[in-house]
Design a protein around this motif. Structure first.
Motif, mmCIF file in Angstrom:
data_model
loop_
_atom_site.group_PDB
_atom_site.id
_atom_site.type_symbol
_atom_site.label_atom_id
_atom_site.label_comp_id
_atom_site.label_asym_id
_atom_site.label_seq_id
_atom_site.Cartn_x
_atom_site.Cartn_y
_atom_site.Cartn_z
ATOM 1 N N LEU D 20 13.187 30.641 90.055
ATOM 2 C CA LEU D 20 13.254 30.261 88.641
ATOM 3 C C LEU D 20 12.888 28.796 88.460
ATOM 4 N N MET D 21 13.430 27.982 89.345
ATOM 5 C CA MET D 21 13.208 26.543 89.203
ATOM 6 C C MET D 21 11.725 26.215 89.400
ATOM 7 N N VAL D 22 11.125 26.850 90.376
ATOM 8 C CA VAL D 22 9.712 26.586 90.614
ATOM 9 C C VAL D 22 8.885 26.990 89.389
ATOM 10 N N TRP D 23 9.210 28.094 88.809
ATOM 11 C CA TRP D 23 8.529 28.488 87.581
ATOM 12 C C TRP D 23 8.633 27.408 86.522
ATOM 13 N N VAL D 24 9.856 26.903 86.360
ATOM 14 C CA VAL D 24 10.036 25.877 85.330
ATOM 15 C C VAL D 24 9.178 24.663 85.640
ATOM 16 N N LEU D 25 9.181 24.270 86.924
ATOM 17 C CA LEU D 25 8.388 23.095 87.284
ATOM 18 C C LEU D 25 6.913 23.336 86.969
ATOM 19 N N GLY D 76 15.839 23.358 93.968
ATOM 20 C CA GLY D 76 14.878 22.904 92.967
ATOM 21 C C GLY D 76 15.481 22.386 91.681
ATOM 22 N N SER D 77 16.798 22.496 91.536
ATOM 23 C CA SER D 77 17.355 22.127 90.237
ATOM 24 C C SER D 77 17.282 20.619 90.011
ATOM 25 N N ALA D 78 17.454 19.861 91.069
ATOM 26 C CA ALA D 78 17.383 18.407 90.883
ATOM 27 C C ALA D 78 15.981 18.002 90.447
ATOM 28 N N LEU D 79 14.986 18.674 91.003
ATOM 29 C CA LEU D 79 13.612 18.370 90.598
ATOM 30 C C LEU D 79 13.389 18.697 89.126
ATOM 31 N N ILE D 207 0.549 17.858 72.390
ATOM 32 C CA ILE D 207 1.574 17.881 73.440
ATOM 33 C C ILE D 207 2.539 19.037 73.205
ATOM 34 N N ASN D 208 2.934 19.178 71.961
ATOM 35 C CA ASN D 208 3.870 20.250 71.647
ATOM 36 C C ASN D 208 3.263 21.619 71.918
ATOM 37 N N LEU D 209 1.969 21.747 71.571
ATOM 38 C CA LEU D 209 1.338 23.043 71.821
ATOM 39 C C LEU D 209 1.276 23.335 73.318
ATOM 40 N N ALA D 210 1.073 22.293 74.102
ATOM 41 C CA ALA D 210 1.012 22.502 75.545
ATOM 42 C C ALA D 210 2.365 22.959 76.081
ATOM 43 N N TYR D 211 3.428 22.356 75.573
ATOM 44 C CA TYR D 211 4.752 22.800 76.023
ATOM 45 C C TYR D 211 5.029 24.216 75.552
ATOM 46 N N LEU D 212 4.542 24.536 74.375
ATOM 47 C CA LEU D 212 4.715 25.895 73.870
ATOM 48 C C LEU D 212 4.070 26.874 74.842
ATOM 49 N N LEU D 213 2.874 26.518 75.285
ATOM 50 C CA LEU D 213 2.181 27.372 76.251
ATOM 51 C C LEU D 213 3.043 27.555 77.506
ATOM 52 N N GLY D 214 3.540 26.431 78.018
ATOM 53 C CA GLY D 214 4.394 26.513 79.205
ATOM 54 C C GLY D 214 5.591 27.416 78.960
ATOM 55 N N GLY D 215 6.170 27.288 77.784
ATOM 56 C CA GLY D 215 7.330 28.102 77.451
ATOM 57 C C GLY D 215 6.990 29.576 77.439
ATOM 58 N N LEU D 265 9.238 20.914 73.865
ATOM 59 C CA LEU D 265 9.810 20.637 75.181
ATOM 60 C C LEU D 265 11.269 21.065 75.200
ATOM 61 N N SER D 266 11.985 20.676 74.152
ATOM 62 C CA SER D 266 13.402 21.013 74.176
ATOM 63 C C SER D 266 13.610 22.503 73.942
ATOM 64 N N ALA D 267 12.813 23.094 73.083
ATOM 65 C CA ALA D 267 13.025 24.510 72.791
ATOM 66 C C ALA D 267 12.861 25.371 74.031
ATOM 67 N N PHE D 268 11.852 25.068 74.843
ATOM 68 C CA PHE D 268 11.571 25.978 75.944
ATOM 69 C C PHE D 268 12.069 25.497 77.299
ATOM 70 N N PHE D 269 12.356 24.229 77.417
ATOM 71 C CA PHE D 269 12.752 23.752 78.738
ATOM 72 C C PHE D 269 14.187 23.242 78.778
ATOM 73 N N ILE D 270 14.694 22.885 77.632
ATOM 74 C CA ILE D 270 15.997 22.234 77.661
ATOM 75 C C ILE D 270 17.064 23.111 77.026
ATOM 76 N N VAL D 271 16.736 23.631 75.846
ATOM 77 C CA VAL D 271 17.688 24.556 75.229
ATOM 78 C C VAL D 271 17.912 25.751 76.146
#
Ligand SMILES: Cc1cc2nc3c(=O)[nH]c(=O)nc-3n(C[C@H](O)[C@H](O)[C@H](O)COP(=O)(O)O)c2cc1C
Ligand SMILES: Cc1cc2nc3c(=O)[nH]c(=O)nc-3n(C[C@H](O)[C@H](O)[C@H](O)COP(=O)(O)O)c2cc1C
Ligand SMILES: Cc1cc2nc3c(=O)[nH]c(=O)nc-3n(C[C@H](O)[C@H](O)[C@H](O)COP(=O)(O)O)c2cc1C
Ligand SMILES: Cc1cc2nc3c(=O)[nH]c(=O)nc-3n(C[C@H](O)[C@H](O)[C@H](O)CO)c2cc1C
Ligand code: SF4
Ligand code: SF4
Ligand code: SF4
Ligand code: SF4
Ligand code: FES
Lengths: 653, 193, 236, 344, 215, 196
Positions: D20-25, D76-79, D207-215, D265-271
């Motif tokens: 999971l962590m690697v996916w997030v990274l 991977g969580s610290a990363l 930038i936001n669209l790119a994070y959306l893609l990642g999400g 970023l916060s919607a998909f990676f932090i929340v």
């Protein structure tokens, strides 16, 4: 096609069924020895009705049901009962319990069989009687006595036949359906007859096309029976899940399916019903899958109940070197067994002899990250992650608030958990602790009451004594006064008293006869024990004193030395006498403890009896316990007779 | 109306009594290890705080001010509070065993909750009127209750966490409160009251 | 010193420290410890009130009915605090202004009422005063410690503005520990107070733990079960 | 071979926490790329530095706690924490800022609670918010997008906070600042009047669209369920839309809220941080909506330009309570209403 | 407690009332005695504190009698964001008012009101500004305190005349007053407030100086 | 001086009114009994062993209500301490070693051949769990024995044994997986009797 529903959650583990479902069922011949636990089912253990040394025929009743929720047990083959003893049970704990052991004679000789020519003519009570008599218990899971399930309190509109066999690896039901479809359908009809003709739905996963075909082939269009093919998803075979899939209804959380008019039986169970009623054969065999990469001849075997796992494994050519994990049942819910002497019982549907690395290895588990995957997978719609945290922290109350008791231990959550936490074990631990704690609370409450009663009694006794003393005092005073008034010039009372004492002494001396050996023995024992105890206590006091640097220590030291010699002397005397008598105190002790235990049980039961709902059962139990007590007392008496005999002989010699 | 709403927002979130103003910390730390007790405490405090700010307002305006006795405010307020608390406790104890079970042990604790005296004193300092005083007291109590309950739920979670030994208990609770206070900084100057 | 007195002192300063162990009096503790001077001022005031209230409560300990004891104690404390407040206004006005509402709030410092009810109420005056003294000192020490920590981290100084409390002679006591310090606002703001306090408590725990293991090493046998009594009868 | 005694299930999916962590990274990479494209090497340098620090601190604390180091380091969580801190910090933050943020997040917010899985607060956000209040000046240092530096210049800035041959104006209002003080202009009007600011707007949108893609990638990989991010975006969008409808001049539109600052970023990676969020699906909905609303409130009325760190910490501290009250109805249990009817 | 708890209703009421009353009397007596004993020095302290604050914004050559002795009731105090009683002070030298000290409150600080004192001489030049109360962030906004920075002295010598309207702003907004890095809100508010003070001084000039004559 | 009189009058007035009302309330709203003791008593294990330093659980419950520490009951152990801490909202603390340590639960068995029928154990048993008459063999009713071991000392011949409760498939349950994990180097080291 009938409309089906979906249940929440579920997982799709690798099926691995082809390992074992390719070949027809092979009948395994009777092994040399059969081990039949008295408790193979949910509910009360049966009671043995045979003794060691008895000859039993195949199908003969050897243990009878005790109470309502219990089941008969029959001899799976003919031979001699060789023992009635504790053997390892097919249970996760690997503890042992009472079993009947039969040494088969290889003749496999049936006793009397009573096949029914036309079962349609049987009344409901006849059917029930036959099912009960045949010792049928559920063959799909918990092993619940069939006759109990089939006499529901409410009327049944749907009979569900559980043919899902959702666990990976297991193919026993699959093969059974392919080869015995007709018998299964007939069995279903018998059950329908028993339950006033409810509709019947056979739930079967779509990964068993041959079995589906076989069942459909056996079905006659007019029958009120339908084969419902459902998606392959673990645990669709769970009773509650299957009911939801087929009817869209959920079984109430503290209820049973019968509460919503449904009864659910495994296909094997209905086949057993057919055998029992039509063929008159009790439940003495079952189809067991032997599979896993360590099994050379993986497949399904018809084995006698009571066959040891070792025999089955040998028959299926399982390479025990290759495996370190033997699972009885499937990989998701089965339990490991550590002793291959464990027998197959009525509910043993599979033995999984997994090669190393075939199953999940035990990795270090990480901590839960609350990812929620388990929640998504849980068919009971629980929050497994919360249950885990509570179980881990021993917050049992909260675990119960989160419906721990509704967890069916299916293992779906643990299967998906990315942190590889053995979640189910946590739940089992919590459930076990909760049960134990509840038990303890009850016991504590009882102790409290008894303590209070005792305190009250002591107070009462004290005041009563006080009362009596007062009464006596006044009476004595009055008597004295009266006496004095009546006989002012009596002789010297002291002299009189002395005379009395002397007289008694003389009497005693004359009365002294040589003591019997038992008496001597007992006296010696008491003397030895008392000195020993004194010694123990004093030396303890001495260590205490030493620790605290008391001046007493010196004095105590001397006492201890003196006592040590004394104790040694007493012990030596006792020992000499014992050797003289040729006694075995150890054995006697064991016997006596068993008597005491039995005594306790009786008393306990008698207490329960006073308030029990069904006194009959308990009375039976009491009789039982009394029998045990008697036996124990007898054994003790025997031992003691030896003792009395021996000393006499010792005296003679 | 908007003013009153702002008072509430201000006391509950922006100038939260516990996390920003540092009042009422002892019960905040002391009765927050279980959610249920925290709820009991919240209820009791809300009741007493509102009542006390009302009573102290009356005392100040009608007894102290007319006679120029402002310097007696501390002692007379604390007298009022102690009285209100004790009286409430006695009445509840007798009349509603159920309520007493919920609130009972907390009521006496409230006397020494400095939020109560704090509200009374701040009301005077801010020259709040009658309704404002009550609202201020009520808002302070709601703010207290809010963070107390959140904190209690959180501490139950922390209690099952694998906290390093020296930090177990009070220390980690303090640090959590710190992070809570950090989070509440987000509300800074949401309203300027 | 008798054992009772040693125990009182040890309790107040360490074992049962009102701030670190009982977690009482936290509000002033966290609110006014932005700097050493504030902490010292409040600590001193609290100490005085604590000693005074313990003394008075102990003196009247046999003359108040149970039902009204709390109001009476509270009144005694309030009177003392008001007097202290007035005195401070008369003597150190600027410090008074800085400490603000927290001076009257000494009244509700739970530690004070707590000690009155738990100790002074049951003990003779000399012990009560000693108890007040050690508790107050324990409290003040923590206060100053936290103040120093936050001042140092937050502003890089120590003992700034001491003259507010100690008069002109302390004008130049300010120690600039870190020159050109950027300032770590966090330490000065409320969250920093909590975290700092948490760290102090953890430090105490660590120390206690260390001491305990040392003690265990020295005397490995803590007599187990030595406090047992017999519930029933006596042993013949 | 000896037979083992283990609890069922004896089978396991191949899922792992580290996966999971690697996916997030990996999923942060599109955002990282776009962010670097607009703002230069700052984020990248920061990211490496933060990762180094995070692993270092993690190892040190694990050592102090006498835990096995490698198994935990490799989860991977610290990363992930380090990445998120680096992405959230301004591209022009100096080395010590990152250090403080990582220190507090790994040590205080994570390991004082017992490490991965135990922390009630989002470590990255604790570090970020702490720096925000401790160093508000440095934390609001976003240069204009035209001010990208060469790698060397950026490197120099990173360590020395000065730059040779660089630019003069460092701090520049970000689109978010503008959203708060537009003096009645809409963002588009501001953008058209000031091309540089307009560029900033465009940058933040991409930038936001790119994070959306990642999400979306993470969603597809089933790293988390849709509940929390969708709820957050919905909550924010709804509030913004409502106020925008009421006073379009004062409040920017929903789409502007959704595509500026750290929204995606916060919607998909932090929340979505599983550890510190609410745990049930229902709870995640509540959690997400809460974050959305708080972000809107603080952005619009509070004093911090971007609010997500505070909003998330605030909801983190509500999460246990949310969990208490959002238990799903278990199988076979009556819904509450009908149960009370049943009792009558 | 050795004291027996009274059991009858009246006795209990009486006991409660008397003992609580008794302690109240003692407490009240003690407090009010302290109050009376200390009230003078408290008042003196307060006055001294105030005088110190006032003198900080007014060089000594503008007055020869105590600044406190010439309070001014301000009219139209809302312009200075004051609430009643709004009092300014006159610096009186040889019987005539040389300068005025105005209290001003800045409403738009970062957190809460900022209370200022502005000393303005009769020609409209600022002689001194001090912040007397604020809640700005320590380390950031608190540089408006003289203790923390000399920024506040940058007003000295300014007047409406020598500083055009557009210059009354922080540099970031195109004015002449420095903002603090990263915290422009606070100085902006202070600059505005001081400017308001000057405007008030100009607008109310006659009223300020004539009334002062009366003292 | 006027202030002085005012102050005294006003404060006295307040105090007298409050005092009177409280005095009134203390009688009118008097509550007898202390339910908290019973609640505490319910949580104690009722072993009645006296290890807490009190003659029985109820007295200890009373003592706790009066402020004694909650960690003095070894039979209850951690679980009881936790329950008490929850009830009283205190911090759970480790068991006080001076009162003993938590041990597995045991039951008394009398070796009946050695029993001399002195009845001393009967007198000692706080819950009347021993049966027997003078000069006759005594037995312990296993289901009623709390395992307090108070009968051990009085026995002049030391014929009473404390035996741990038997584990059966019915009362057996899984332990927490921790043990498995602790030995992470060899995951398979968990109990494994050999097989044929
Ligand atoms: C404790 C218990 C009591 C049960 N009582 C009844 C009963 O009274 N009547 C009945 O028909 N089934 C009863 N059942 C059977 C269940 O309905 C169910 O069919 C059985 O547990 C098989 O479950 P399976 O899913 O686990 O293996 C009982 C089951 C359990 C576990
Ligand atoms: C998770 C789970 C999975 C189960 N899977 C099956 C299955 O695949 N086939 C089956 O017959 N019983 C299965 N059972 C047992 C059934 O729930 C139920 O006990 C059984 O169908 C009742 O029939 P019986 O009394 O005839 O055994 C499963 C139980 C559980 C808890
Ligand atoms: C914790 C914190 C405290 C702040 N305190 C102040 C303050 O006291 N005064 C102020 O003007 N701005 C304060 N700010 C506001 C920010 O620094 C704000 O971004 C800045 O004032 C924007 O203006 P500038 O970039 O134009 O300087 C504070 C911000 C934070 C995060
Ligand atoms: C989907 C997802 C989101 C994550 N988000 C965060 C985050 O916002 N902040 C953080 O410190 N760690 C995050 N992590 C990493 C990890 O969960 C975090 O370090 C734990 O909170 C530490 O216990 C995330 C992990 C996953 C799988
Ligand atoms: S799947 Fe495992 S890690 Fe995820 S929430 Fe469930 S228990 Fe925790
Ligand atoms: S084992 Fe229990 S908690 Fe886990 S998925 Fe199955 S029912 Fe749910
Ligand atoms: S130690 Fe525990 S079980 Fe024993 S008497 Fe005391 S409270 Fe009861
Ligand atoms: S038999 Fe012995 S151990 Fe059992 S309860 Fe009685 S005294 Fe205690
Ligand atoms: S000091 Fe504020 S509540 Fe205790």
């Amino acid at each position: 096609m009938r409309k089906t529903w979906n249940f929440h959650g579920g997982v799709h583990p690798l099926e691995n069924k082809t390992q074992s479902n390719q070949l027809p069922i092979v009948v395994m011949p009777a092994p040399k020895q059969l081990v039949l636990p008295l408790s193979q089912h949910m509910g009360k253990a049966g009671k043995a009705v045979v003794k060691p040394g008895d000859y039993v025929f195949k199908g003969q009743l050897i243990a009878s049901a005790q109470g309502f929720v219990s089941a008969n047990i029959h001899a799976p083959s003919s031979g001699y009962v060789s023992a009635l003893e504790e053997r390892t049970l097919p249970h996760q704990s690997a503890l042992s319990g009472p079993c009947i052991v039969i040494d088969t004679d290889g003749k496999d000789q049936w006793g009397d069989l009573n096949p029914t020519i036309d079962p349609k003519l049987l009344s409901k009570s006849d059917l029930l009687y036959l099912i009960q008599a045949a010792g049928i218990t559920g063959m799909g899971g918990a092993g619940f006595p069939g006759a109990v399930k089939l006499q529901p309190k409410s009327s049944i509109h749907t009979l569900i036949i559980n043919a899902a066999e959702c666990e990976p690896y297991i193919t026993a039901d699959d093969r059974l359906m392919r080869e015995y479809a007709d018998q299964i359908i007939s069995g279903i009809q018998l059950v329908q007859q028993l339950l006033d003709q409810p509709q019947c739905l056979i739930g079967i996963e779509d990964n068993k096309p041959e079995a589906i075909a076989a069942l459909n082939h056996a079905l006659n269009q007019h029958m009120n029976i339908e084969v419902c093919v459902i998606e392959t998803k673990y645990p669709s075979g769970g009773e509650k899940q299957l009911i939801e899939i087929l009817t869209g209804q959920q079984v109430p959380n503290e209820g049973i399916p019968a509460d919503i008019g449904i009864v659910c039986q495994n296909v094997g169970t209905v086949k057993a019903v057919f055998d029992a009623i039509v063929l008159g054969q009790p439940l003495i065999t079952r189809i067991t899958t032997v599979t896993g990469k360590a099994a050379v001849n993986a497949g399904n075997y018809e084995v006698l109940i009571g066959t040891k796992v070792a025999d089955v494994l040998a028959f299926a050519k399982v390479d025990l070197i290759k495996t370190s994990r033997l699972v009885m049942g499937g990989p998701m819910m089965g339990f490991t067994i550590q002793d291959t002497q464990t027998p197959i019982i009525k509910s043993s549907n599979c033995i999984l002899a997994a090669a190393d690395l075939e199953l999940a290895t035990v990795a270090d588990h990480h901590s839960c990250i609350r990812c929620g995957l388990c929640e998504v997978a849980c068919p009971a719609e629980l929050l497994p992650q919360q249950l885990f945290w509570f179980a881990k922290a021993e917050e049992f109350e909260k675990a119960q608030d989160h419906n721990l008791s509704d967890c069916i231990e299916c293992g779906a959550c643990a299967w998906v958990c990315p942190s590889q936490i053995p979640l189910v074990q946590y739940y089992r631990y919590a459930k076990g602790r909760i049960k134990a704690l509840n038990n303890e609370t009850q016991l504590a409450e009882l102790s409290r009451m008894r303590f209070e009663t005792r305190e009250q009694r002591l107070v009462d006794e004290k005041s009563a004594k006080e009362e009596k003393r007062k009464l006596r005092a006044t009476a004595a005073a009055a008597a004295q006064a009266a006496k004095r008034a009546a006989n002012p010039t009596s002789a010297d009372p002291i002299a009189a008293a002395l005379a009395r004492v002397n007289k008694r002494k003389q009497e005693q001396q004359t009365a002294t006869t040589p003591k019997s050996p038992e008496e001597v023995y007992k006296e010696l024992k008491t003397a030895a024990a008392i000195t020993r105890t004194k010694l123990n206590k004093t030396s303890k006091a001495l260590t205490d004193a030493k620790a605290q640097d008391h001046e007493q220590a010196a004095g105590l030291q001397e006492t201890v030395i003196a006592l040590t010699t004394k104790a040694a002397v007493a012990q030596a005397k006792l020992h000499a006498y014992e050797t003289k008598l040729g006694l075995d105190p150890e054995k006697e002790k064991i016997l006596q403890v068993s008597v005491a235990k039995a005594n306790g049980t009786i008393r306990q039961l008698e207490k329960i009896l006073a308030t029990a709902a069904d006194p009959k059962r308990i009375e039976a139990d009491i009789l039982n316990a009394k029998a045990t007590h008697e036996a124990a007392t007898q054994a003790l008496a025997d031992h003691q007779t030896n003792l009395t005999k021996k000393p006499t002989s010792a005296q003679e010699s | 109306m908007v003013d009153y709403l702002l008072i509430l927002v201000s006391t509950v979130l922006v100038n939260n009594f516990v996390l920003v103003q540092f009042l009422g910390l002892c019960p905040f730390m002391g009765v927050s290890s279980r959610l249920e007790t925290a709820m009991g405490m919240s209820l009791a405090t809300t009741f007493v705080l509102t009542l006390a700010s009302l009573c102290s307002y009356l005392t100040y305006t009608y007894l102290l001010e007319p006679f120029g006795l402002e310097f007696l405010q501390t002692i007379s307020f604390i007298l009022v509070i102690a009285f209100v608390v004790q009286f409430t406790e006695m009445v509840v104890h007798k009349t509603s065993p159920l309520l007493h079970k919920v609130l009972g042990i907390f009521l006496p604790l409230i006397t020494t909750n400095c939020a109560v005296l704090g509200v009374a004193l701040l009301n005077i300092k801010k020259a709040n009127g009658f309704i404002e005083s009550i609202l201020y007291g009520f808002g302070a109590a709601v703010g207290f209750s809010l963070v107390l309950i959140l904190f209690a739920a959180m501490r139950e979670r922390i209690a099952v966490a694998d906290v390093p030994a020296p930090f177990k208990g009070a220390a980690i609770a303090m640090i959590s409160a710190g992070i809570m206070s950090l989070a509440f900084m987000g509300f800074t100057s949401l309203v300027a009251i | 010193m008798s054992t009772e007195q040693t125990k009182l002192v040890m309790d107040g300063l360490w074992n049962n420290n009102p701030a670190l162990v009982q977690l009482l009096g936290l509000c002033p503790l966290l609110a006014v410890t932005g700097s050493v001077v504030n902490a010292l001022g409040l600590g001193f005031a609290t100490l005085l009130v604590l000693v005074g209230s313990n003394l008075l409560v102990s003196l009247i300990r046999n003359r108040v009915a149970d039902d009204i004891r709390l109001p009476v104690f509270v009144m005694i404390i309030a009177a003392l605090v008001t007097i202290a407040e007035l005195t401070m206004q008369a003597l150190t006005y600027e410090l008074y202004q800085i400490l603000g509402i927290f001076i009257p709030l000494i009244v509700t410092n739970c530690a004070i009422l707590g000690r009155a009810d738990a100790y002074a109420r049951k003990n003779p005056p000399h012990l009560a005063v000693l108890d007040g003294l050690s508790m107050g000192l324990g409290f003040a020490i923590v206060l100053v410690l936290l103040g120093a920590m936050r001042e140092l981290l937050g502003q890089g100084t120590l003992f700034a503005d001491m003259h507010l409390l100690l008069g002109p002679m302390a004008q130049n006591w300010t120690l600039v520990i870190i020159h050109d310090y950027r300032g770590f606002l966090f330490a000065v703001l409320p969250p920093g107070a909590f975290v700092g306090m948490g760290l102090i408590i953890a430090a105490k725990n660590t120390f206690d733990y260390y001491q305990k293991t040392q003690q265990l090493k020295a005397h490995p046998l803590a007599e187990a079960g030595s406090k047992r009594v017999r519930v029933t009868g006596t042993i013949a | 071979m000896a037979l083992v005694n283990l609890s069922s299930p004896h089978h396991h999916s191949l899922n792992k926490t580290s996966r999971l962590m690697v996916w997030v990274l990996l999923a942060t990479l599109p955002g990282l790329a776009v962010q670097s494209y607009f703002y230069g090497y700052g984020t990248l340098i920061n990211l490496l530095w933060a990762s180094f620090l995070a692993l270092g601190f993690e190892a040190i604390v694990l050592g102090l706690r006498r835990r096995p180091i490698m198994p935990y380091l490799t989860d991977g969580s610290a990363l992930v924490t380090a990445f998120l801190i680096a992405l959230a910090l301004p591209p022009f933050s100096p080395w010590w800022l990152t250090l403080v943020a990582v220190l507090f997040s790994i040590i205080f917010a994570k390991h004082l609670y017992g490490g991965l899985g135990n922390n009630p607060f989002n470590p990255a956000m604790v570090g970020y918010a702490l720096c925000l209040i401790a160093f508000p000046v440095s934390m609001t240092q976003w240069a204009g997008t035209e001010a990208t530096l060469t790698f060397g210049q950026q490197w120099q800035w990173f360590w020395l906070e000065s730059v040779t041959g660089g630019i003069d104006s460092w701090t520049r209002a970000t689109p978010l600042d503008l959203m708060r003080r537009t003096n009645g202009l809409t963002l588009t009007e501001v953008a058209s009047s000031n091309p540089q600011l307009g560029l900033g707007l465009v940058a933040s949108m991409w930038i936001n669209l790119a994070y959306l893609l990642g999400g979306l990638i993470l969603l597809a990989a089933r790293v988390f369920t849709w509940h929390a991010p969708v709820a957050m975006l919905a909550g924010l969008g709804f509030c913004a839309g409502l106020f925008h409808m009421g006073e379009p001049d004062l409040y920017p539109s929903a789409s502007q809220h959704l595509l500026t600052g750290a929204t995606m970023l916060s919607a998909f990676f932090i929340v979505t941080d599983p550890v510190s969020g609410a745990t049930s699906r229902k709870g995640k909905l509540v959690f997400g909506v809460g974050v959305g609303i708080l972000v809107f409130i603080i952005r619009s009325f509070g004093s911090y330009p971007d609010a997500f760190a505070f909003a998330i910490l605030l909801m983190n501290l509500s999460a246990p309570l949310i969990d208490t009250y959002t238990q799903p109805k278990a199988y076979g249990h009556q819904p509450k209403k009908s149960r009370s009817q049943g009792e009558e | 407690m050795s004291l027996k708890t009274p059991t009858s209703l009246m006795a209990s009421i009486r006991a409660g009332a008397t003992s609580l009353g008794l302690f109240a009397v003692l407490a009240a007596a003690a407090i009010s005695l302290t109050y009376i004993a200390g009230s003078e020095s408290i008042a003196a302290n307060k006055a001294a504190a105030k005088a110190r604050a006032l003198s900080a914004v007014m060089p000594p050559h503008f007055y020869d009698q105590s600044l406190l002795s010439a309070p001014l009731k301000l009219v139209d105090y809302a312009q200075l964001n004051l609430s009643p009683p709004a009092v300014g002070y006159a610096a009186v030298k040889s019987g005539s008012t040389q300068a005025i000290i105005l209290p001003v409150i800045a409403k738009d600080g970062y957190s809460g009101d900022i209370a200022l004192l502005v000393g303005i001489d009769q020609y409209g030049f600022i002689q001194g500004v001090r912040t007397i109360e604020h809640k700005e962030t320590p380390g950031l906004g608190d540089k408006i305190e003289r203790k923390k920075s000399t920024w506040i002295d940058s007003f000295n010598g300014r007047s409406l005349a020598n500083t055009p309207l557009s210059d009354w702003a922080v540099t970031k907004d195109g004015g002449v007053f420095d903002g603090f890095t990263g915290a422009t809100i606070t100085p902006r508010a202070v600059v505005n407030a001081v400017h308001q003070g000057l405007l008030y001084h100009q607008r109310q000039y006659s009223a300020l100086y004539t009334t002062a004559e009366d003292y | 001086m006027q202030t002085f009189y005012f102050a005294i009058v006003i404060l006295a007035l307040l105090a007298i009114v409050f005092g009177a009302i409280l005095g009134f309330a203390s009688i009118r709203f008097k509550v007898v009994g202390d339910p908290i003791v019973d609640q505490i008593d319910k949580l104690l294990p009722q072993t009645q062993c006296g290890q807490c330093g009190h003659p029985g659980c109820k007295p200890y419950a009373q003592a706790i209500a009066n402020g004694e520490a909650i960690n003095h009951c070894p039979p209850g152990g951690e679980a009881t301490i936790k329950a008490l801490a929850d009830l009283l909202d205190l911090e759970a603390i480790p068991l006080d070693a001076e009162h003993g340590s938590e041990a597995i639960r045991t039951i008394a068995y009398i070796r009946e051949d050695e029993c001399i029928g002195c009845t001393k154990c009967i007198q000692a048993c706080p819950v009347d769990a021993i049966l027997g008459a003078a000069k006759q063999m005594h037995t312990v009713i296993i289901d009623e024995c709390t395992g307090c071991d108070l009968c051990l000392d009085p026995c002049p011949v030391d014929c009473i044994d404390m035996i741990p409760i038997e584990v059966t498939p019915v009362n057996w349950h899984w332990q927490q997986p921790e043990q498995l994990i602790a030995t992470s180097s060899s995951p398979y080291s968990h109990g494994a009797p050999d097989h044929a």
